[in-house]
Motif scaffolding. Structure first.
Motif, PDB file in Angstrom:
ATOM      1  N   LYS A 556      44.186  49.415  49.914  1.00 20.15           N
ATOM      2  CA  LYS A 556      43.425  48.245  49.509  1.00 20.15           C
ATOM      3  C   LYS A 556      42.120  48.629  48.829  1.00 20.15           C
ATOM      4  O   LYS A 556      41.549  47.863  48.056  1.00 20.15           O
ATOM      5  CB  LYS A 556      43.128  47.390  50.744  1.00 20.15           C
ATOM      6  N   GLY A 557      41.690  49.858  49.075  1.00 17.87           N
ATOM      7  CA  GLY A 557      40.415  50.290  48.516  1.00 17.87           C
ATOM      8  C   GLY A 557      40.388  50.277  47.000  1.00 17.87           C
ATOM      9  O   GLY A 557      39.330  50.079  46.392  1.00 17.87           O
ATOM     10  N   GLN A 558      41.530  50.499  46.345  1.00 15.01           N
ATOM     11  CA  GLN A 558      41.556  50.466  44.887  1.00 15.01           C
ATOM     12  C   GLN A 558      41.175  49.092  44.362  1.00 15.01           C
ATOM     13  O   GLN A 558      40.322  48.946  43.484  1.00 15.01           O
ATOM     14  CB  GLN A 558      42.954  50.833  44.388  1.00 15.01           C
ATOM     15  N   LYS A 559      41.817  48.072  44.896  1.00 15.38           N
ATOM     16  CA  LYS A 559      41.522  46.715  44.432  1.00 15.38           C
ATOM     17  C   LYS A 559      40.115  46.294  44.840  1.00 15.38           C
ATOM     18  O   LYS A 559      39.427  45.577  44.100  1.00 15.38           O
ATOM     19  CB  LYS A 559      42.557  45.733  44.985  1.00 15.38           C
ATOM     20  N   ALA A 560      39.695  46.723  46.004  1.00 14.85           N
ATOM     21  CA  ALA A 560      38.335  46.398  46.444  1.00 14.85           C
ATOM     22  C   ALA A 560      37.311  46.971  45.473  1.00 14.85           C
ATOM     23  O   ALA A 560      36.304  46.324  45.153  1.00 14.85           O
ATOM     24  CB  ALA A 560      38.093  46.927  47.857  1.00 14.85           C
ATOM     25  N   ALA A 561      37.563  48.194  44.982  1.00  9.22           N
ATOM     26  CA  ALA A 561      36.654  48.808  44.014  1.00  9.22           C
ATOM     27  C   ALA A 561      36.589  47.981  42.738  1.00  9.22           C
ATOM     28  O   ALA A 561      35.518  47.763  42.166  1.00  9.22           O
ATOM     29  CB  ALA A 561      37.107  50.237  43.704  1.00  9.22           C
ATOM     30  N   VAL A 562      37.740  47.499  42.288  1.00  8.45           N
ATOM     31  CA  VAL A 562      37.790  46.673  41.085  1.00  8.45           C
ATOM     32  C   VAL A 562      37.037  45.365  41.305  1.00  8.45           C
ATOM     33  O   VAL A 562      36.241  44.927  40.467  1.00  8.45           O
ATOM     34  CB  VAL A 562      39.248  46.386  40.694  1.00  8.45           C
ATOM     35  N   VAL A 563      37.271  44.720  42.440  1.00  7.30           N
ATOM     36  CA  VAL A 563      36.652  43.425  42.723  1.00  7.30           C
ATOM     37  C   VAL A 563      35.136  43.547  42.803  1.00  7.30           C
ATOM     38  O   VAL A 563      34.398  42.750  42.210  1.00  7.30           O
ATOM     39  CB  VAL A 563      37.228  42.826  44.021  1.00  7.30           C
ATOM     40  N   VAL A 564      34.651  44.520  43.556  1.00  8.47           N
ATOM     41  CA  VAL A 564      33.201  44.666  43.709  1.00  8.47           C
ATOM     42  C   VAL A 564      32.558  44.957  42.360  1.00  8.47           C
ATOM     43  O   VAL A 564      31.506  44.402  42.016  1.00  8.47           O
ATOM     44  CB  VAL A 564      32.866  45.770  44.730  1.00  8.47           C
ATOM     45  N   ASP A 565      33.205  45.802  41.546  1.00  9.93           N
ATOM     46  CA  ASP A 565      32.657  46.121  40.234  1.00  9.93           C
ATOM     47  C   ASP A 565      32.634  44.877  39.346  1.00  9.93           C
ATOM     48  O   ASP A 565      31.631  44.571  38.694  1.00  9.93           O
ATOM     49  CB  ASP A 565      33.485  47.217  39.573  1.00  9.93           C
ATOM     50  N   HIS A 566      33.742  44.155  39.285  1.00  7.46           N
ATOM     51  CA  HIS A 566      33.823  42.958  38.445  1.00  7.46           C
ATOM     52  C   HIS A 566      32.835  41.899  38.925  1.00  7.46           C
ATOM     53  O   HIS A 566      32.158  41.252  38.110  1.00  7.46           O
ATOM     54  CB  HIS A 566      35.251  42.408  38.470  1.00  7.46           C
ATOM     55  N   TYR A 567      32.747  41.725  40.223  1.00  6.01           N
ATOM     56  CA  TYR A 567      31.825  40.721  40.752  1.00  6.01           C
ATOM     57  C   TYR A 567      30.378  41.057  40.395  1.00  6.01           C
ATOM     58  O   TYR A 567      29.624  40.201  39.910  1.00  6.01           O
ATOM     59  CB  TYR A 567      31.969  40.606  42.274  1.00  6.01           C
ATOM     60  N   ARG A 568      29.983  42.304  40.607  1.00  6.19           N
ATOM     61  CA  ARG A 568      28.590  42.675  40.369  1.00  6.19           C
ATOM     62  C   ARG A 568      28.272  42.689  38.873  1.00  6.19           C
ATOM     63  O   ARG A 568      27.153  42.370  38.474  1.00  6.19           O
ATOM     64  CB  ARG A 568      28.295  44.050  40.977  1.00  6.19           C
ATOM     65  N   ILE A 602      31.445  48.370  49.625  1.00  2.96           N
ATOM     66  CA  ILE A 602      30.035  47.989  49.488  1.00  2.96           C
ATOM     67  C   ILE A 602      29.137  48.996  50.197  1.00  2.96           C
ATOM     68  O   ILE A 602      28.120  49.435  49.659  1.00  2.96           O
ATOM     69  CB  ILE A 602      29.830  46.565  50.043  1.00  2.96           C
ATOM     70  N   GLU A 603      29.529  49.379  51.408  1.00  2.00           N
ATOM     71  CA  GLU A 603      28.729  50.339  52.174  1.00  2.00           C
ATOM     72  C   GLU A 603      28.745  51.720  51.513  1.00  2.00           C
ATOM     73  O   GLU A 603      27.710  52.406  51.472  1.00  2.00           O
ATOM     74  CB  GLU A 603      29.263  50.428  53.600  1.00  2.00           C
ATOM     75  N   ARG A 604      29.900  52.123  51.003  1.00  3.18           N
ATOM     76  CA  ARG A 604      30.035  53.451  50.416  1.00  3.18           C
ATOM     77  C   ARG A 604      29.069  53.642  49.253  1.00  3.18           C
ATOM     78  O   ARG A 604      28.526  54.716  49.035  1.00  3.18           O
ATOM     79  CB  ARG A 604      31.474  53.645  49.946  1.00  3.18           C
ATOM     80  N   HIS A 605      28.844  52.569  48.487  1.00  2.00           N
ATOM     81  CA  HIS A 605      27.989  52.672  47.308  1.00  2.00           C
ATOM     82  C   HIS A 605      26.594  52.093  47.540  1.00  2.00           C
ATOM     83  O   HIS A 605      25.810  51.989  46.600  1.00  2.00           O
ATOM     84  CB  HIS A 605      28.656  51.966  46.129  1.00  2.00           C
ATOM     85  N   GLY A 606      26.313  51.699  48.768  1.00  2.00           N
ATOM     86  CA  GLY A 606      24.973  51.229  49.077  1.00  2.00           C
ATOM     87  C   GLY A 606      24.596  49.924  48.401  1.00  2.00           C
ATOM     88  O   GLY A 606      23.428  49.695  48.082  1.00  2.00           O
ATOM     89  N   HIS A 607      25.576  49.052  48.182  1.00  2.29           N
ATOM     90  CA  HIS A 607      25.285  47.759  47.547  1.00  2.29           C
ATOM     91  C   HIS A 607      24.726  46.800  48.600  1.00  2.29           C
ATOM     92  O   HIS A 607      25.467  46.000  49.187  1.00  2.29           O
ATOM     93  CB  HIS A 607      26.548  47.160  46.931  1.00  2.29           C
ATOM     94  N   ASP A 608      23.445  46.861  48.835  1.00  2.00           N
ATOM     95  CA  ASP A 608      22.858  46.016  49.879  1.00  2.00           C
ATOM     96  C   ASP A 608      22.641  44.582  49.413  1.00  2.00           C
ATOM     97  O   ASP A 608      22.108  43.754  50.157  1.00  2.00           O
ATOM     98  CB  ASP A 608      21.535  46.610  50.370  1.00  2.00           C
ATOM     99  N   ASP A 609      23.039  44.275  48.177  1.00  2.00           N
ATOM    100  CA  ASP A 609      22.849  42.925  47.646  1.00  2.00           C
ATOM    101  C   ASP A 609      24.136  42.102  47.658  1.00  2.00           C
ATOM    102  O   ASP A 609      24.172  41.011  47.110  1.00  2.00           O
ATOM    103  CB  ASP A 609      22.308  43.004  46.215  1.00  2.00           C
ATOM    104  N   VAL A 610      25.203  42.621  48.254  1.00  2.29           N
ATOM    105  CA  VAL A 610      26.470  41.889  48.317  1.00  2.29           C
ATOM    106  C   VAL A 610      26.971  41.877  49.753  1.00  2.29           C
ATOM    107  O   VAL A 610      27.119  42.933  50.370  1.00  2.29           O
ATOM    108  CB  VAL A 610      27.544  42.539  47.415  1.00  2.29           C
TER     109      VAL A 610
END
Length: 1009
Positions: A556-568, A602-610
């Protein structure tokens, strides 16, 4: 008036002449008293004709006719100032203890000769060119008076003179003082009208005034189509306004039953109550149901297909009230009781509150919120004419209507669209209703919002002579259409009344969720092609959005990476950085895994704004044997815990509305029936089809200030499947661009008109760079000033050419909205042109040179413009130079992969995949994966100290895959290597041995502390 006279005056005269033929009086504008805000002679004439005793008493108290007239008018004006026209027209007023009526309303039944005579005495007057401001002498084209009280104004334009309805709107916004007595405290609705289109508003507020479409729809009233009006053989397309809406009896009925006063917030100071005037389709559907029910009586079914954005809550409230007082020509009541049902508890409260606000006689409406005994009591009550309840009690309603004491009565059951997936009680409802039948016996194919219990009852028992059902749904399908639909001349089943999704979109009440719909595969191919046509500066080529050619279903991590990137990158910058998104997945278990994957990304990349939330019912135990958490149990409150405290399910909608949250994961729950207007993005990881596809994607369509674009990224469905699902309700589909060059071609097309120059764009970019520092109220002036020269140049272009420019601007803006999510980099000049085009496009929606267009809802994205504001962008090579390999070439001293192993891996890859990669590519990938592993698993250092090399490198697939998912590739060559690590078990095993061996050697080579 010549039959060829196309002047504005001729249009006014035509309308007033037709009104006069239909029973309206005409009048001299000089007889209007601008200080009192009254057509005084009509007030006195109505009172003396219909209430002679009260008038004579006032004459005695005042000391004569003249003082009685003066005190009556003064008191009436004061009461209108205090309570508003609608209240006074309905309830009258008193002067010196003498009660006066200002309007004789028509009783629902039992109208006697005396009341009929008073009703006929109502004086409805249409007056042209009324001077509403004594100081300036400005006049309104038309004012509609009822017994001397102004009720409506209208600005009329004739398209043959070069002006249209937008010019009428501009007059109200710019030249009509909202504080004026007539405009602000007397008339409760204002119409902007030309021969083709009609708009209306109930509140003037200068440039901020919002006019709503008041049109039938392109296919005619109640039929599926788009915005606008059809032609008519005997008049103008907008003739329905003065022939139907302004019809003498209908206008009085509108005042009596439809125009609604919404109480002002008690906490707000100097805020007047709001006025609700029905949009045309809202008024029309109530009249259509009223007329049919009066003619045919109970025992009917009505399918009302009204899209989101139609204002169904108010429609249902108006309809319920109308049906509760509906009588036949012989004065017998059509329905003894009206039952209103909704499946959403929140909406149930909204409906109850709305109906209660429309209530003009205490006790008519009774809300049932408790058990079946309360429901039975309400149905048996003689006083309560309207009963509101929830879908959960629907089987009890049906059972109660079978009660021997209630069977002799007649009922109108109004059902708001319901979705069984939300309630979790569909099977129970069906069993209670069907008895011995099974649900499958009825072929209830898709959940289109109609309660299964209702469908089951009708299918099992057929129509019943004492009950009529009025079912509201935006997306009727299957059994609903079969049981409720009317068969048309084409032999097909149709809804009784339609307000289509297409019309709602074109009129601006909802957004088009298909405008920026794309599948992941489409987006990946677009971005790949974009890399071939766009020169990308260094550091901008690597997009996490589309680097996976295929997805591993268990990762699931692949799609999660895509979603977080597209969302941000694409979604969150909308609405000033407050936009939200929804992930729609296949099951409750998938929702659990999606929530975990997103949080880990989100945690892996330190996205504290999502931050994320998840919605599902009950407890979920993970059963997927390949999942790392198989056997573990989860609940929604626990997964959404805040500071360790579980978040109650009922609190989730309010919590998600807070600024800190960006993504909501849903399965069945909230997939439909969830209204969050700040939703601007949706990620679909579930097969959708038919009605379910429309309902799911429609969560995005709710309008919100500044909301102009929404995005759908679909992992599971094809564009063709989704378009097919929408077609019956949407009315049209449009292909999406497949070539990034279309954006730049569209930009060139805009520039070709010569209205926009480079120096203007440069100045505009500088203004945008500091826009956030400017007070919001002043931004309008800055944007107007920055685009003024281009606007003036555009206005000098021939009319037909100017229309083409507007089309070119619209196309460019739409293409940018879609393609910007696929292009990793857009040249600053194109970025700036887009922002400039948005403003100019907005200003050119009218052709009035002096008009100031409201730019308040225009949101400019600053996310990409951070680059556009820079003076220059340096272009360099694709990647930084590789470092020289240190040590002895074995790699062991510094933890690098030995060159011999790199050569073996590259040779294996080239042979297996027919590639021509070099050791430098493999070294870059190996180092990046190595560093990602070390960064995510600090415990490896201790394991290296306490284990042999062979034990340390064994069974590390999980860490290797996770690291490969989160490494950015600078070039397609390196991306291919990463894909091999993910896809090729043998290659992954060999690469893992080399990389984990290097990690082990690096840790063991470190000097002891």
């Amino acid at each position: 008036m010549s039959p060829l006279d196309h002047s504005e005056s001729a249009f006014e005269a035509l309308i007033v002449a037709e009104l006069a033929d239909a029973g309206w009086r005409t009048g001299d504008p000089k007889d209007y008293d601008a200080h009192l805000g009254l057509y005084a002679d009509d007030v006195v004439a109505f009172v003396t004709a219909t209430q002679p005793k009260a008038w004579n008493r006032l004459v005695k108290l005042a000391g004569g006719d003249a003082p009685a007239r003066a005190t009556l008018l003064k008191r009436l004006a004061a009461q209108l100032d205090k309570f508003g026209s609608v209240h006074v027209l309905r309830n009258g007023f008193a002067e010196r203890g003498v009660a006066f009526s200002v309007l004789q309303l028509r009783p629902a039944h039992g109208i006697g000769p005396e009341v009929e005579q008073r009703y006929a005495a109502n004086r409805l007057r249409a007056v042209r060119q009324v001077r509403f401001d004594p100081a300036s002498g400005q006049s309104l084209d038309l004012v509609l008076f009822v017994n001397g009280v102004p009720t409506a104004t209208a600005e009329l334009k004739n398209v043959w003179t070069g002006q249209d309805v937008t010019d009428a709107v501009a007059q109200y916004q710019q030249d009509r003082d909202p504080k004026n007595t007539l405009l602000g405290r007397r008339a409760f609705v204002h119409f902007a009208l030309d021969s083709q289109l009609a708009f209306m508003t109930t509140r003037l507020d200068g440039p901020k005034t919002r006019f709503l479409p008041f049109n039938q729809g392109s296919a005619g009233t109640g039929n599926p189509g788009g915005q606008g009006n059809p032609g008519v053989p005997d008049g103008h397309p907008t003739s329905y306004v003065w022939r139907q809406v302004w019809d003498r009896d209908r206008w009085i009925e509108l005042i009596q039953k439809f125009v609604h006063v919404e109480p002002a917030d008690p906490a707000a100071k100097n805020v007047r109550p709001g006025i609700v005037f029905p949009r045309f389709h809202q008024w029309d559907v109530v009249l259509a149901c009223q007329n049919h029910a009066r003619l045919h009586g109970p025992g009917q079914t009505y399918l009302i297909q009204h899209s989101a954005g139609s204002g169904k809550t108010k429609e249902i409230a108006w309809l319920a009230h109308d049906l509760s007082t509906l009588h036949r020509g012989d004065d017998t009541k059509v329905f003894d009781k009206v039952v209103v049902i909704t499946d959403r508890r929140v909406l149930d409260k909204q409906l109850r509150d709305q109906i209660a606000q429309f209530e003009q006689v205490a006790g008519v409406v009774r809300g049932v919120t408790q058990g079946s005994s309360e429901l039975t009591a309400a149905l048996r009550s003689e006083r309560a004419k309207i009963v509101t309840t929830t879908l959960q009690k629907f089987p009890h309603v049906l059972k109660a209507l079978d009660d021997a004491m209630l069977k002799d009565r007649t009922y109108a059951v109004v059902v708001d669209e319901a979705h069984s997936s939300q309630t979790g009680e569909a099977a129970t409802d069906l069993k209670e209703t069907l008895g011995g039948l099974q649900p499958e016996d009825l072929d209830l194919d898709e959940d289109d919002g109609t309660p299964p219990a209702l469908l089951a009852r009708l299918a099992a028992r057929g129509r019943q002579p004492n009950i009529s059902f009025f079912a509201f749904t935006a997306t009727p399908k299957g059994k609903t259409l079969e049981l409720f639909g009317e068969r048309g001349q084409d032999g097909e089943l149709h809804a009784f009344h339609t307000y289509s999704m297409r019309q709602a979109i074109e009129e601006g009440f909802i957004l088009d969720v298909l405008a920026n719909y794309t599948t992941y595969d489409q987006l990946r191919r677009l971005e790949t092609k974009a890399g071939e046509v766009v020169e990308v500066p260094s550091g901008k080529a690597s997009s996490r959005l589309t680097r996976f050619a295929e997805f591993h279903p268990y990762v699931k991590g692949q799609k999660a990476a895509v979603v977080v990137d597209h969302y941000r990158r694409v979604v969150r910058p909308l609405l000033g950085g407050r936009a939200k998104a929804m992930v729609v997945c296949e099951s409750r278990e998938e929702a659990v895994q999606w929530k975990r994957a997103l949080d880990q990304e989100i945690e892996r990349h330190g996205h504290d704004d999502v931050r994320t939330l998840v919605a599902f019912s009950g407890e979920v135990t993970v059963t997927n044997p390949e999942a790392d958490n198989v056997g573990m149990a989860y609940t929604e409150p626990a997964m959404n815990a805040i500071g360790g405290v579980p978040l109650p399910e009922t609190k989730l909608p309010d919590e998600f509305d807070k600024a800190g949250y960006g993504i909501l994961v849903v399965a069945e729950k909230y997939q439909t029936g969830f209204d969050q207007p700040k939703l601007c993005g949706m990620y679909v990881d579930k097969k959708l089809g038919g009605v379910n596809a429309v309902q799911t994607l429609s969560r995005l369509n709710r309008a919100h200030r500044g909301k102009q674009d929404v995005y759908v990224l679909d992992f599971r469905n094809s564009t063709e499947e989704i378009q097919k699902a929408f077609e019956p309700y949407y009315g049209r589909t449009e292909g999406l661009p497949t070539d990034p060059n279309t954006l730049f071609d569209a930009a060139d097309a805009v520039r070709a008109f010569g209205a926009i120059h480079d120096d203007e764009l440069a100045a505009f970019a500088q203004q945008l760079a500091t826009l956030d520092e400017v007070d919001e109220a002043k931004r309008h002036a800055i944007l107007s000033t920055a685009t003024q020269r281009a606007y003036e140049t555009a206005m000098e272009i021939e009319y037909e050419q100017r229309l083409e420019l507007r089309k070119a601007l619209d196309r460019f803006v739409r293409l940018y909205a879609f393609l910007s999510q696929a292009l990793p980099y857009i040249p600053p000049a194109t970025e700036t042109l887009f922002q400039f085009a948005k403003v100019l496009q907005k200003r050119l929606t009218t052709d009035s040179p002096g008009e100031v267009v409201d730019l308040g809802d225009l949101v400019l994205s600053h996310y990409r413009l951070e680059e556009a504001g820079k003076s220059s962008i340096g272009l360099s090579g694709e990647h930084d130079p590789l470092e020289a390999i240190g040590g002895d070439g074995t790699g062991r001293a510094g933890g690098d992969v030995p060159m011999s192993l790199l050569e073996e891996l590259v040779e294996l890859f080239n042979e297996r995949y027919g590639a021509d990669l070099g050791e430098a590519d493999m070294l870059k990938v190996a180092r990046d994966v190595r560093d990602a592993i070390k960064g995510s698993a600090p415990q490896l250092e201790e394991q290296a100290a306490n284990n042999s090399r062979d034990d340390f490198v064994r069974d590390r697939d999980g860490l290797l895959i996770d690291a490969a998912l989160n490494v950015d590739a600078d070039r397609d060559r390196q991306a291919a290597l990463l894909k091999a690590v993910l896809d090729d078990d043998d290659f992954r095993s060999r690469a893992g041995m080399a990389i984990f061996g290097a990690i082990y050697d690096g840790y063991r080579a470190q000097p002891e502390a």
